[in-house]
Design an enzyme around this catalytic site. Structure first.
Site, PDB file in Angstrom:
ATOM      1  N   TYR A  47       0.817  -1.211   0.000  1.00 49.83           N
ATOM      2  CA  TYR A  47       0.000   0.000   0.000  1.00 49.83           C
ATOM      3  C   TYR A  47       0.859   1.272   0.000  1.00 49.83           C
ATOM      4  CZ  TYR A  47      -3.795  -3.151   1.517  1.00 49.83           C
ATOM      5  OH  TYR A  47      -4.701  -4.173   1.630  1.00 49.83           O
ATOM      6  N   HIS A 105       0.148 -11.595   1.874  1.00 47.22           N
ATOM      7  CA  HIS A 105      -0.849 -10.790   1.172  1.00 47.22           C
ATOM      8  C   HIS A 105      -1.509 -11.566   0.023  1.00 47.22           C
ATOM      9  CE1 HIS A 105      -1.747  -6.319   0.047  1.00 47.22           C
ATOM     10  NE2 HIS A 105      -2.811  -7.087  -0.100  1.00 47.22           N
TER      11      HIS A 105
END
Length: 273
Positions: A47, A105
């Site tokens: 991110y 992730h």
């Protein structure tokens, strides 16, 4: 805030997602969320906002133990030494001594899953991580992780909302006593404009987004991490906890299409495996 207990942690059921909030603009948004009462913050190395999240946490004045902090390692960094470097970088950027929940992730097609889990369990042992989890695994991958490798998975984070059936995954996770964390719980904004959800919302004097969150939150073992940049939306999402759906509402939601997956990059696994 109601929490789900799993593998030694307490996971607040309504968290705050920070996907697509890169850079400095993220800090003030997370500060606002913390001021309103969010205590579960979800970020990831991909991110590119861990420094901003860390700065917001520092500015909040909250004690570290009052917060649940999740971050994730990208699928390109799953080789053991890369994984160790990735965790070190996340800790430094976030400005914390430990991560409450550290997650894979996305799975990688060429990863050595046993080596990944052994490395992550090493983080548990040295105290840099309080719990470990995975995101975007299919049931076959999850079964291997839990039953063959024996990894102490605290939760599984996947796309889940009113337009996507996850009953097979939910059934398996409940069998194992593992919470499901729903990302994109508002279907990337689509829930707010759905006529069925809007009709239910009018009946209860709430918003369609609150209806979508309430539907998830009333399910056993499900947590949600909606993203909201505007303070009013952050507050509205928190207030979804008070929305009580009835059987007519649930029946109307049940007949919505359940085959819409909005997050499926080229490196995603075979979802139905």
């Amino acid at each position: 805030m109601e929490a789900l207990k799993t593998q030694g942690i307490e996971l607040p059921r309504l968290g705050f997602g920070t996907y697509r909030m890169p850079g400095g603009g993220c800090q003030s948004v997370v500060e606002s969320a913390l001021e309103l009462g969010y205590r579960h913050i979800d970020t990831a190395e991909m991110y590119q906002n861990e420094e901003a999240v860390g700065a917001a946490i520092a500015a909040s004045g909250l004690a570290r133990k009052q917060l649940h902090l999740t971050t994730k390692v990208w699928h390109e960094n799953l080789e053991p030494e890369s994984l160790r470097r990735a965790l070190g970088a996340s800790l430094a950027k976030l400005g914390v001594d430990y991560i409450d929940l550290y997650m894979v992730h996305w799975p990688s097609r060429d990863m050595d899953l046993g080596a990944v889990m052994e490395t992550m369990q090493g983080f548990l042992q040295n105290g840099t991580v309080r719990s470990i989890g995975v995101c975007n695994f299919n049931v076959t991958m999850l079964r291997k992780t839990i039953e063959e490798i024996g990894a102490p998975i605290a939760c599984h984070q996947i796309e889940y909302h009113v337009f996507l059936d996850q009953s097979k995954m939910l059934s398996y996770l409940r069998e194992k006593g593992i919470p499901l964390v729903s990302y994109a719980p508002l279907a990337q904004g689509r829930a707010a404009s759905d006529p069925v959800l809007q009709g239910i919302a009018v009946k209860h004097g709430v918003s369609a987004a609150q209806v979508a969150l309430a539907w998830l939150l009333e399910q056993d073992g499900v947590a949600v991490i909606p993203k909201a940049q505007r303070r009013e939306s952050q507050e509205s999402n928190l207030n979804a906890r008070a929305v009580k759906l009835d059987d007519d509402d649930r029946q109307a939601i049940a007949v919505l299409p359940k085959n819409h997956r909005f997050v499926s990059p080229p490196f995603a696994p075979e979802w139905d495996a």
